[in-house]
Scaffold this motif. Structure first.
Motif, PDB file in Angstrom:
ATOM      1  N   VAL A 135      21.287  10.796  -4.445  1.00 57.29           N
ATOM      2  CA  VAL A 135      21.247  12.228  -4.726  1.00 57.29           C
ATOM      3  C   VAL A 135      20.636  13.017  -3.579  1.00 57.29           C
ATOM      4  O   VAL A 135      21.064  14.123  -3.272  1.00 57.29           O
ATOM      5  N   HIS A 136      19.594  12.454  -2.928  1.00 52.19           N
ATOM      6  CA  HIS A 136      18.882  13.188  -1.882  1.00 52.19           C
ATOM      7  C   HIS A 136      18.377  12.205  -0.842  1.00 52.19           C
ATOM      8  O   HIS A 136      18.244  11.003  -1.109  1.00 52.19           O
ATOM      9  N   THR A 137      18.091  12.717   0.352  1.00 47.73           N
ATOM     10  CA  THR A 137      17.599  11.857   1.432  1.00 47.73           C
ATOM     11  C   THR A 137      16.097  11.596   1.338  1.00 47.73           C
ATOM     12  O   THR A 137      15.580  10.696   2.001  1.00 47.73           O
ATOM     13  N   ARG A 138      15.362  12.411   0.530  1.00 46.73           N
ATOM     14  CA  ARG A 138      13.918  12.286   0.424  1.00 46.73           C
ATOM     15  C   ARG A 138      13.512  12.023  -1.025  1.00 46.73           C
ATOM     16  O   ARG A 138      14.255  12.358  -1.957  1.00 46.73           O
ATOM     17  N   MET A 139      12.329  11.451  -1.202  1.00 44.81           N
ATOM     18  CA  MET A 139      11.787  11.248  -2.540  1.00 44.81           C
ATOM     19  C   MET A 139      10.264  11.310  -2.469  1.00 44.81           C
ATOM     20  O   MET A 139       9.660  11.046  -1.413  1.00 44.81           O
ATOM     21  N   PRO A 140       9.585  11.674  -3.563  1.00 44.93           N
ATOM     22  CA  PRO A 140       8.126  11.703  -3.539  1.00 44.93           C
ATOM     23  C   PRO A 140       7.543  10.304  -3.455  1.00 44.93           C
ATOM     24  O   PRO A 140       8.072   9.360  -4.045  1.00 44.93           O
ATOM     25  N   LEU A 141       6.449  10.169  -2.721  1.00 42.45           N
ATOM     26  CA  LEU A 141       5.733   8.907  -2.659  1.00 42.45           C
ATOM     27  C   LEU A 141       4.724   8.836  -3.799  1.00 42.45           C
ATOM     28  O   LEU A 141       4.183   9.858  -4.236  1.00 42.45           O
ATOM     29  N   THR A 142       4.484   7.640  -4.279  1.00 39.78           N
ATOM     30  CA  THR A 142       3.521   7.423  -5.353  1.00 39.78           C
ATOM     31  C   THR A 142       2.394   6.526  -4.852  1.00 39.78           C
ATOM     32  O   THR A 142       2.490   5.904  -3.787  1.00 39.78           O
ATOM     33  N   VAL A 143       1.331   6.463  -5.648  1.00 38.59           N
ATOM     34  CA  VAL A 143       0.202   5.582  -5.341  1.00 38.59           C
ATOM     35  C   VAL A 143       0.022   4.644  -6.531  1.00 38.59           C
ATOM     36  O   VAL A 143      -0.159   5.119  -7.662  1.00 38.59           O
ATOM     37  N   PRO A 144       0.072   3.327  -6.341  1.00 43.35           N
ATOM     38  CA  PRO A 144      -0.132   2.404  -7.459  1.00 43.35           C
ATOM     39  C   PRO A 144      -1.575   2.433  -7.936  1.00 43.35           C
ATOM     40  O   PRO A 144      -2.487   2.785  -7.182  1.00 43.35           O
ATOM     41  N   ALA A 145      -1.785   2.071  -9.197  1.00 45.89           N
ATOM     42  CA  ALA A 145      -3.109   2.170  -9.810  1.00 45.89           C
ATOM     43  C   ALA A 145      -4.168   1.401  -9.032  1.00 45.89           C
ATOM     44  O   ALA A 145      -5.319   1.851  -8.918  1.00 45.89           O
ATOM     45  N   GLU A 146      -3.794   0.258  -8.473  1.00 48.80           N
ATOM     46  CA  GLU A 146      -4.776  -0.548  -7.752  1.00 48.80           C
ATOM     47  C   GLU A 146      -5.243   0.111  -6.452  1.00 48.80           C
ATOM     48  O   GLU A 146      -6.245  -0.315  -5.860  1.00 48.80           O
ATOM     49  N   ALA A 147      -4.535   1.162  -6.007  1.00 47.22           N
ATOM     50  CA  ALA A 147      -4.922   1.852  -4.780  1.00 47.22           C
ATOM     51  C   ALA A 147      -5.533   3.221  -5.039  1.00 47.22           C
ATOM     52  O   ALA A 147      -5.867   3.937  -4.091  1.00 47.22           O
ATOM     53  N   PHE A 148      -5.714   3.607  -6.315  1.00 45.56           N
ATOM     54  CA  PHE A 148      -6.274   4.928  -6.620  1.00 45.56           C
ATOM     55  C   PHE A 148      -7.608   5.148  -5.915  1.00 45.56           C
ATOM     56  O   PHE A 148      -7.843   6.188  -5.294  1.00 45.56           O
ATOM     57  N   ALA A 149      -8.523   4.180  -6.044  1.00 48.72           N
ATOM     58  CA  ALA A 149      -9.875   4.355  -5.507  1.00 48.72           C
ATOM     59  C   ALA A 149      -9.851   4.527  -3.996  1.00 48.72           C
ATOM     60  O   ALA A 149     -10.533   5.396  -3.438  1.00 48.72           O
ATOM     61  N   ARG A 150      -9.068   3.712  -3.304  1.00 46.08           N
ATOM     62  CA  ARG A 150      -8.994   3.818  -1.849  1.00 46.08           C
ATOM     63  C   ARG A 150      -8.354   5.145  -1.431  1.00 46.08           C
ATOM     64  O   ARG A 150      -8.797   5.786  -0.475  1.00 46.08           O
ATOM     65  N   TRP A 151      -7.303   5.529  -2.140  1.00 43.40           N
ATOM     66  CA  TRP A 151      -6.595   6.767  -1.790  1.00 43.40           C
ATOM     67  C   TRP A 151      -7.495   7.987  -1.945  1.00 43.40           C
ATOM     68  O   TRP A 151      -7.486   8.895  -1.108  1.00 43.40           O
ATOM     69  N   GLU A 211      -3.542   4.076   7.837  1.00 43.69           N
ATOM     70  CA  GLU A 211      -3.845   3.077   6.819  1.00 43.69           C
ATOM     71  C   GLU A 211      -3.598   3.648   5.423  1.00 43.69           C
ATOM     72  O   GLU A 211      -3.052   2.977   4.548  1.00 43.69           O
ATOM     73  N   ALA A 212      -3.978   4.902   5.218  1.00 38.06           N
ATOM     74  CA  ALA A 212      -3.792   5.534   3.913  1.00 38.06           C
ATOM     75  C   ALA A 212      -2.315   5.602   3.538  1.00 38.06           C
ATOM     76  O   ALA A 212      -1.958   5.385   2.369  1.00 38.06           O
ATOM     77  N   LEU A 213      -1.452   5.888   4.483  1.00 36.18           N
ATOM     78  CA  LEU A 213      -0.024   5.932   4.189  1.00 36.18           C
ATOM     79  C   LEU A 213       0.488   4.581   3.710  1.00 36.18           C
ATOM     80  O   LEU A 213       1.440   4.516   2.922  1.00 36.18           O
ATOM     81  N   GLY A 214      -0.147   3.511   4.151  1.00 32.64           N
ATOM     82  CA  GLY A 214       0.250   2.175   3.719  1.00 32.64           C
ATOM     83  C   GLY A 214      -0.081   1.883   2.273  1.00 32.64           C
ATOM     84  O   GLY A 214       0.410   0.895   1.706  1.00 32.64           O
ATOM     85  N   TRP A 215      -0.899   2.725   1.649  1.00 31.75           N
ATOM     86  CA  TRP A 215      -1.223   2.527   0.224  1.00 31.75           C
ATOM     87  C   TRP A 215      -0.214   3.198  -0.689  1.00 31.75           C
ATOM     88  O   TRP A 215      -0.293   3.061  -1.907  1.00 31.75           O
ATOM     89  N   THR A 216       0.728   3.945  -0.136  1.00 34.91           N
ATOM     90  CA  THR A 216       1.727   4.623  -0.961  1.00 34.91           C
ATOM     91  C   THR A 216       2.905   3.695  -1.228  1.00 34.91           C
ATOM     92  O   THR A 216       3.055   2.649  -0.590  1.00 34.91           O
ATOM     93  N   ALA A 217       3.735   4.108  -2.181  1.00 34.34           N
ATOM     94  CA  ALA A 217       4.865   3.266  -2.570  1.00 34.34           C
ATOM     95  C   ALA A 217       6.042   4.141  -2.979  1.00 34.34           C
ATOM     96  O   ALA A 217       5.920   5.361  -3.162  1.00 34.34           O
ATOM     97  N   ARG A 218       7.187   3.501  -3.106  1.00 30.03           N
ATOM     98  CA  ARG A 218       8.388   4.121  -3.678  1.00 30.03           C
ATOM     99  C   ARG A 218       8.768   3.274  -4.886  1.00 30.03           C
ATOM    100  O   ARG A 218       9.130   2.115  -4.725  1.00 30.03           O
ATOM    101  N   VAL A 219       8.677   3.842  -6.070  1.00 29.19           N
ATOM    102  CA  VAL A 219       8.939   3.057  -7.276  1.00 29.19           C
ATOM    103  C   VAL A 219      10.417   3.146  -7.651  1.00 29.19           C
ATOM    104  O   VAL A 219      11.116   4.086  -7.277  1.00 29.19           O
ATOM    105  N   ASP A 220      10.882   2.132  -8.390  1.00 25.34           N
ATOM    106  CA  ASP A 220      12.252   2.152  -8.896  1.00 25.34           C
ATOM    107  C   ASP A 220      12.334   3.130 -10.062  1.00 25.34           C
ATOM    108  O   ASP A 220      11.425   3.205 -10.890  1.00 25.34           O
ATOM    109  N   HIS A 221      13.435   3.845 -10.141  1.00 19.83           N
ATOM    110  CA  HIS A 221      13.575   4.877 -11.154  1.00 19.83           C
ATOM    111  C   HIS A 221      14.834   4.693 -11.971  1.00 19.83           C
ATOM    112  O   HIS A 221      15.806   4.070 -11.525  1.00 19.83           O
TER     113      HIS A 221
END
Length: 238
Positions: A161-177, A187-197
């Motif tokens: 649908v689109h070339t971009r999507m929002p990045l998410t942060v998994p629960a285990e990385a909340f504290a670090r983020w 390093e902080a960008l490495g804590w983000t993810a793209r989840v399946d939808h």
């Protein structure tokens, strides 16, 4: 990009999921969250995590006249660490935006008959969208907390649908983020993810930012093209 999303879970559920340390005022479900509106944001506060309202559309602290500054609702992850508008926020003012889904518009058809249909993207559970926050101070001392959503290259169904999507942060990385002491942007960008939808169409009325409510989640009727009558059918040439 990410230009609309929803948050339909109760305030108490948000508080538990994000381990917010203070009481949270109840708020209604929101199915059509749009830029410039106040949005709920989880940030690290002096007494632990807190849920705050921020304007969706980041204003860097150095902006003199916000009326002449572009509306920054998204920050590209590939360049955020270098852009003056985002680099300090990425290092020290990272936040989470609770969400239960986001929208992108799919193009159906071509030419004058083309339509743009909003598609709702959801995951197996609530989403924690990766955000960057800044507080803008006006000439009269007024302060406005603002936020932008980090985006990355779209993958999976979102890429259809689109070339971009929002990045998410998994629960285990909340504290670090959320910890401003972790000031390495890369390093902080490495804590983000793209989840399946999962993806499904919703009402085209979602395009009106003034509209709200669960009724927007029903896809518009799309009548099948009527079969041509015998008089309209072309004769078969033998």
């Amino acid at each position: 990009m990410c230009g609309r999303y929803q948050l339909t879970m109760p305030a108490d559920a948000v508080r538990r999921l994000f381990a917010v340390a203070v009481e949270v005022e109840p708020f209604p479900p929101r199915y059509n969250i749009a830029p410039t509106q106040p949005v709920h944001v989880v940030r690290e506060g002096p007494k632990g995590r807190e849920l705050a309202l921020m304007r969706w559309g980041l204003l860097p602290s150095w902006v003199k006249d916000p009326t002449n500054f572009p509306l920054l609702i998204n920050a590209r992850a590939e360049t955020a660490a270098d852009k003056p508008a985002f680099r300090n926020a990425l290092r020290r003012r990272r936040v989470l935006l609770p969400a239960t889904g986001f929208y992108e518009w799919a193009r159906e058809g071509s030419g004058k008959g083309a339509r743009k249909v909003p598609m709702l993207f959801t995951a197996d559970g609530p989403l924690a969208l990766a955000g960057l926050a800044e507080t803008w101070q006006g000439p009269n001392g007024e302060e406005v907390d603002t936020v932008a959503i980090l985006t990355g290259e779209a993958r999976g169904l979102a890429a259809t649908v689109h070339t971009r999507m929002p990045l998410t942060v998994p629960a285990e990385a909340f504290a670090r983020w959320l910890d401003p002491a972790n000031d390495d942007a890369i390093e902080a960008l490495g804590w983000t993810a793209r989840v399946d939808h999962a993806m499904r169409p919703v009402s085209e009325r979602l395009g009106n930012a003034r509209l709200e409510g669960a009724g927007l989640m029903a896809a518009d009727d799309r009548p099948e093209p009527a079969a041509p009558s015998p008089e309209e059918k072309q004769p078969t040439l033998l």
